[in-house]
Write a protein that holds these residues in place. Structure first.
Motif, PDB file in Angstrom:
ATOM      1  N   THR A   1       0.841  -1.191   0.000  1.00 31.62           N
ATOM      2  CA  THR A   1       0.000   0.000   0.000  1.00 31.62           C
ATOM      3  C   THR A   1       0.877   1.242   0.000  1.00 31.62           C
ATOM      4  O   THR A   1       1.916   1.273   0.657  1.00 31.62           O
TER       5      THR A   1
ATOM      6  N   PHE B   1       0.837   4.930   1.183  1.00 32.49           N
ATOM      7  CA  PHE B   1       0.202   6.047   1.860  1.00 32.49           C
ATOM      8  C   PHE B   1       0.888   7.308   1.347  1.00 32.49           C
ATOM      9  O   PHE B   1       1.666   7.247   0.404  1.00 32.49           O
TER      10      PHE B   1
ATOM     11  N   ASP C   1      -9.517  -1.367   3.818  1.00 40.43           N
ATOM     12  CA  ASP C   1      -8.916  -0.073   3.561  1.00 40.43           C
ATOM     13  C   ASP C   1      -8.358   0.474   4.864  1.00 40.43           C
ATOM     14  O   ASP C   1      -8.389  -0.220   5.880  1.00 40.43           O
ATOM     15  N   HIS C   2      -7.823   1.698   4.816  1.00 41.25           N
ATOM     16  CA  HIS C   2      -7.101   2.213   5.979  1.00 41.25           C
ATOM     17  C   HIS C   2      -7.523   3.604   6.426  1.00 41.25           C
ATOM     18  O   HIS C   2      -7.799   4.470   5.606  1.00 41.25           O
TER      19      HIS C   2
ATOM     20  N   VAL D   1      -2.440   3.205  12.215  1.00 44.85           N
ATOM     21  CA  VAL D   1      -3.268   2.761  11.101  1.00 44.85           C
ATOM     22  C   VAL D   1      -4.378   1.852  11.599  1.00 44.85           C
ATOM     23  O   VAL D   1      -4.121   0.918  12.343  1.00 44.85           O
TER      24      VAL D   1
ATOM     25  N   SER E   1      -7.610   1.635  -3.956  1.00 44.62           N
ATOM     26  CA  SER E   1      -7.021   1.973  -2.668  1.00 44.62           C
ATOM     27  C   SER E   1      -7.757   3.173  -2.115  1.00 44.62           C
ATOM     28  O   SER E   1      -7.984   4.153  -2.816  1.00 44.62           O
TER      29      SER E   1
ATOM     30  N   SER F   1      -7.738   5.516   1.326  1.00 41.23           N
ATOM     31  CA  SER F   1      -7.126   5.826   2.609  1.00 41.23           C
ATOM     32  C   SER F   1      -7.742   7.093   3.153  1.00 41.23           C
ATOM     33  O   SER F   1      -7.814   8.100   2.457  1.00 41.23           O
TER      34      SER F   1
ATOM     35  N   HIS G   1      -8.980  12.523   2.363  1.00 38.72           N
ATOM     36  CA  HIS G   1      -8.881  11.118   1.991  1.00 38.72           C
ATOM     37  C   HIS G   1      -8.447  11.008   0.545  1.00 38.72           C
ATOM     38  O   HIS G   1      -8.463  11.990  -0.191  1.00 38.72           O
TER      39      HIS G   1
END
Lengths: 144, 144
Positions: free
Chosen positions: A73, A75, A91-92, A101, A128, A130, B127
């Motif tokens: 992943t 970030f 997801d995060h 996280v 993805s 986040s 996000h």
DNA sequence: TTTGATGCAAATGTTTTGCATTGCA
DNA sequence: TGCAATGCAAAACATTTGCATCAAA
């Protein structure tokens, strides 16, 4: 020890059972933090386990991601992080203050993503998502 | 020419009106592709407009993102891409074959994200959601 | 004039690669 | 033994920074 389990897993994926690969597997299984960058893994190697070159750490992590042992992943930190692939996609939520996280899975969002892709004529392969914010820790809330 | 518009925008943001900054604004306004990396911008500078150092391109892009003229996004390419901030927040559908990017905005997902953050005690700040897949072009579908 | 902006080159941080050596299978 | 895996150092990128110079306000 879990060495045998690791060996079986590696063979299942068609990879030779080598010391660096077993070590990296062990690091992810022992680690408190689920999400580790190549540098994180390398540091743990230097501290506890044998000695593996940084280049090998990168090669092993990349391979593990390719065969599905790990998930990579990105970030907003500029470095790729890896975590064990335990099946369930998630997801995060990332705390911008302390870096913690939290993982979550939301079927509603997943379904909506499929609809969105379809609407635009895309065949969805992966995604993805986040969410960045501040976690509930007082010192993180104050950093605002 | 739009030079005056650019000057006003820059002053509004408290930035001096300099040639590199006007050039970068012009590049984003003229560009066919909405999403440009620092390298993309630098290439366009070399091809068409005056000459700006690559370091300055990075500095200008970063500043523009800070003051909200541009929005920065990290796809899985390892490089940061920038686009004009035209107000409405949106997310991206990225074609893994041809690299084309489609923007979308989905209130349902946004609302759900807020709920998810709240449920985990996070104060949501921003996000990033990127959906990766294959667009509708035949040659992209075949690449599967 | 004064402070901020720029250009250049050097430094940084992350990840990749070439190549000789090593070690599973 | 043979081919894949490793270690090391060098290379490749993307991005940042130090510093002297330059220019907008």
């Amino acid at each position: 020890m879990d060495m045998d389990k690791y060996a079986v897993l590696l063979k299942t994926k068609g990879l030779k059972v080598t010391s660096p690969r077993v070590t990296v597997l062990d690091i992810f299984n022992q680690s408190q933090a689920r999400h580790l960058s190549a540098e994180d893994v390398y540091k743990k190697v230097l501290e506890h386990e044998g000695d593996i070159g940084l280049a090998t750490v990168y090669r092993v992590l990349t391979q593990f991601a390719e065969v599905g042992i790990l998930v990579a992943t990105n970030f907003e930190t500029g470095k790729t992080t890896f975590e064990l692939n335990e099946g369930g996609h998630h997801d995060h939520l990332v705390c911008l203050s302390c870096g913690s996280v939290v993982e979550f899975h939301d079927p509603d969002v997943e379904a909506r993503q499929e609809e969105i892709a379809k609407k635009h004529g895309f065949k969805l392969i992966n995604h993805s998502m986040s969410l960045y914010g501040l976690c509930s820790k007082p010192q993180c809330r104050e950093s605002a």
